[in-house]
Design a protein around this motif. Structure first.
Motif, PDB file in Angstrom:
ATOM      1  N   GLU A  61       0.829  -1.074   0.041  1.00 38.43           N
ATOM      2  CA  GLU A  61       0.040   0.036   0.026  1.00 38.43           C
ATOM      3  C   GLU A  61       0.815   1.225   0.052  1.00 38.43           C
ATOM      4  N   TYR A  62       0.747   2.048  -0.874  1.00 35.23           N
ATOM      5  CA  TYR A  62       1.351   3.395  -0.740  1.00 35.23           C
ATOM      6  C   TYR A  62       0.402   4.377  -0.148  1.00 35.23           C
ATOM      7  N   SER A  63       1.324   5.290   0.655  1.00 32.85           N
ATOM      8  CA  SER A  63       0.604   6.308   1.287  1.00 32.85           C
ATOM      9  C   SER A  63       1.531   7.584   1.126  1.00 32.85           C
ATOM     10  N   THR A  64       1.107   8.796   0.965  1.00 31.44           N
ATOM     11  CA  THR A  64       1.962   9.917   0.679  1.00 31.44           C
ATOM     12  C   THR A  64       2.591   9.976   2.057  1.00 31.44           C
ATOM     13  N   PRO A  65       3.796  10.382   2.108  1.00 33.64           N
ATOM     14  CA  PRO A  65       4.565  10.824   3.073  1.00 33.64           C
ATOM     15  C   PRO A  65       4.086  12.194   3.810  1.00 33.64           C
ATOM     16  N   GLU A  66       4.097  12.115   5.112  1.00 32.75           N
ATOM     17  CA  GLU A  66       3.280  13.221   5.921  1.00 32.75           C
ATOM     18  C   GLU A  66       4.257  14.632   5.405  1.00 32.75           C
ATOM     19  N   GLY A  67       5.446  14.161   5.281  1.00 34.30           N
ATOM     20  CA  GLY A  67       6.202  15.515   4.921  1.00 34.30           C
ATOM     21  C   GLY A  67       5.860  16.272   3.709  1.00 34.30           C
ATOM     22  N   TYR A  68       5.155  15.708   2.684  1.00 34.73           N
ATOM     23  CA  TYR A  68       4.534  16.297   1.589  1.00 34.73           C
ATOM     24  C   TYR A  68       3.591  17.348   1.869  1.00 34.73           C
ATOM     25  N   MET A  69       2.808  16.954   2.991  1.00 30.52           N
ATOM     26  CA  MET A  69       1.571  17.930   3.235  1.00 30.52           C
ATOM     27  C   MET A  69       2.083  19.212   3.976  1.00 30.52           C
ATOM     28  N   VAL A  70       1.997  20.242   3.281  1.00 34.40           N
ATOM     29  CA  VAL A  70       2.655  21.418   3.956  1.00 34.40           C
ATOM     30  C   VAL A  70       1.400  22.368   4.304  1.00 34.40           C
ATOM     31  N   ASP A  71       1.571  22.835   5.654  1.00 32.98           N
ATOM     32  CA  ASP A  71       0.764  24.063   6.064  1.00 32.98           C
ATOM     33  C   ASP A  71       1.134  25.530   5.459  1.00 32.98           C
ATOM     34  N   GLU A  72       0.314  25.936   4.510  1.00 32.84           N
ATOM     35  CA  GLU A  72       0.787  27.267   4.098  1.00 32.84           C
ATOM     36  C   GLU A  72       1.194  28.341   5.098  1.00 32.84           C
ATOM     37  N   GLY A  73       0.104  28.296   6.247  1.00 37.39           N
ATOM     38  CA  GLY A  73       0.457  29.389   7.174  1.00 37.39           C
ATOM     39  C   GLY A  73       1.784  29.015   8.024  1.00 37.39           C
ATOM     40  N   GLU A  74       2.235  27.792   8.207  1.00 39.46           N
ATOM     41  CA  GLU A  74       3.412  27.451   8.941  1.00 39.46           C
ATOM     42  C   GLU A  74       4.526  27.917   7.902  1.00 39.46           C
ATOM     43  N   ALA A  75       4.427  27.524   6.657  1.00 43.20           N
ATOM     44  CA  ALA A  75       5.670  27.891   5.623  1.00 43.20           C
ATOM     45  C   ALA A  75       5.815  29.223   5.381  1.00 43.20           C
ATOM     46  N   GLU A  76       4.673  30.229   5.532  1.00 42.58           N
ATOM     47  CA  GLU A  76       4.902  31.405   5.522  1.00 42.58           C
ATOM     48  C   GLU A  76       5.643  32.053   6.703  1.00 42.58           C
TER      49      GLU A  76
END
Length: 60
Positions: free
Chosen positions: A26-41
């Motif tokens: 089963e493939y699942s997208t790594p959590e690191g791919y999910m970026v919170d835009e607010g946290e990134a800013e």
């Protein structure tokens, strides 16, 4: 993905014929791919502002 769904976008090739016979996974997208835009800013605010340079001949 539900069983039987089209997964043609996910490709792999056996290097040794038969090596993957009977295997399941089963493939699942790594959590690191999910970026919170607010946290990134907030993270980006740690660095000095840089103006984007536009050069002649650059495609926009």
């Amino acid at each position: 993905m539900p069983e039987g769904e089209d997964a043609s976008f996910f490709l792999c090739k056996e290097l040794i014929p038969g090596y993957l016979d009977g295997g399941e996974g089963e493939y699942s997208t790594p959590e690191g791919y999910m970026v919170d835009e607010g946290e990134a800013e907030e993270f980006d605010k740690q660095f000095p502002y840089k103006e984007k340079k536009k050069m002649p001949g650059q495609i926009f």
